[in-house]
Design a protein around this motif. Structure first.
Motif, PDB file in Angstrom:
ATOM      1  N   ASP A  11       1.059  -1.168   0.099  1.00 45.55           N
ATOM      2  CA  ASP A  11       0.192   0.006   0.049  1.00 45.55           C
ATOM      3  C   ASP A  11       1.025   1.297  -0.089  1.00 45.55           C
ATOM      4  N   PHE A  12       1.901   1.385   0.822  1.00 41.93           N
ATOM      5  CA  PHE A  12       2.807   2.374   1.028  1.00 41.93           C
ATOM      6  C   PHE A  12       3.412   2.520  -0.332  1.00 41.93           C
ATOM      7  N   GLU A  13       3.920   1.278  -0.997  1.00 43.88           N
ATOM      8  CA  GLU A  13       4.795   1.786  -2.268  1.00 43.88           C
ATOM      9  C   GLU A  13       3.926   2.407  -3.385  1.00 43.88           C
ATOM     10  N   LYS A  14       2.552   2.351  -3.253  1.00 44.77           N
ATOM     11  CA  LYS A  14       1.937   3.057  -4.094  1.00 44.77           C
ATOM     12  C   LYS A  14       1.760   4.558  -4.207  1.00 44.77           C
ATOM     13  N   ILE A  15       2.177   4.977  -2.907  1.00 43.38           N
ATOM     14  CA  ILE A  15       2.127   6.569  -2.798  1.00 43.38           C
ATOM     15  C   ILE A  15       3.620   7.008  -3.438  1.00 43.38           C
ATOM     16  N   ASP A  16       3.486   8.041  -4.233  1.00 42.26           N
ATOM     17  CA  ASP A  16       4.601   8.567  -4.907  1.00 42.26           C
ATOM     18  C   ASP A  16       4.825  10.084  -4.267  1.00 42.26           C
ATOM     19  N   ILE A  17       5.540   9.717  -3.056  1.00 45.63           N
ATOM     20  CA  ILE A  17       5.773  11.118  -2.653  1.00 45.63           C
ATOM     21  C   ILE A  17       7.278  11.745  -3.072  1.00 45.63           C
ATOM     22  N   ARG A  18       7.287  12.891  -3.501  1.00 44.51           N
ATOM     23  CA  ARG A  18       8.543  13.764  -3.984  1.00 44.51           C
ATOM     24  C   ARG A  18       8.702  14.892  -3.664  1.00 44.51           C
ATOM     25  N   GLY A 111      12.510  16.189  -7.267  1.00 45.17           N
ATOM     26  CA  GLY A 111      12.272  15.149  -7.785  1.00 45.17           C
ATOM     27  C   GLY A 111      12.299  13.900  -7.129  1.00 45.17           C
ATOM     28  N   LEU A 112      13.481  14.027  -6.116  1.00 43.72           N
ATOM     29  CA  LEU A 112      13.774  12.744  -5.544  1.00 43.72           C
ATOM     30  C   LEU A 112      12.597  12.291  -4.591  1.00 43.72           C
ATOM     31  N   GLN A 113      12.793  10.962  -4.544  1.00 41.72           N
ATOM     32  CA  GLN A 113      11.336  10.271  -3.801  1.00 41.72           C
ATOM     33  C   GLN A 113      11.654   9.927  -2.595  1.00 41.72           C
ATOM     34  N   VAL A 114      10.528  10.033  -1.621  1.00 40.97           N
ATOM     35  CA  VAL A 114      10.505   9.725  -0.388  1.00 40.97           C
ATOM     36  C   VAL A 114      10.195   8.064  -0.167  1.00 40.97           C
ATOM     37  N   GLY A 115      10.968   7.457   0.930  1.00 44.96           N
ATOM     38  CA  GLY A 115      10.897   6.249   0.849  1.00 44.96           C
ATOM     39  C   GLY A 115      11.214   5.631   2.283  1.00 44.96           C
TER      40      GLY A 115
END
Length: 115
Positions: A11-18, A111-115
């Protein structure tokens, strides 16, 4: 205060936070609630607009140059006469009209992604 239901890693991986840098901010005169129109540079993802109800704690001139976090994979949403293309993330104060933006503590590439 109750928490929301558990989610899976999937579920978390579906969210694209940048991370993106606000390059323009102006009053959103046609919004139903006080808001700003933000233009945010997400590097290779391009520049996206967002309507943000953050007027209680921020002035437009203080926002330009600030690196913020946003969800970039929501569908576009029409708000009055603009399409909001991302969801800027913030923390609600005790008064939900007082939103504190989530920001990067050090400068990073847009543009870097939060993870």
């Amino acid at each position: 205060m109750m928490t929301k239901p558990d989610i899976t890693w999937s579920d978390f991986e579906k969210i694209d936070i940048r991370v993106g840098t606000i390059i323009a901010a102006q009053n959103f005169e046609k919004a139903r609630n006080p808001a700003y129109i933000l233009e945010i540079d997400f590097g290779d993802l391009g520049i996206r607009k967002s309507s943000a109800q953050i007027t209680a704690l921020y002035q437009p001139e203080d926002l330009v140059g600030k690196q913020i976090l946003a969800v970039v994979n929501f569908p576009k949403k029409q708000i009055a006469n603009i399409f909001s293309e991302c969801l800027v993330l913030g923390i609600y104060g005790e008064d939900t009209k007082e939103v504190t933006l989530l920001t990067a503590s050090l400068p990073v590439k847009n543009g870097l992604q939060v993870g």
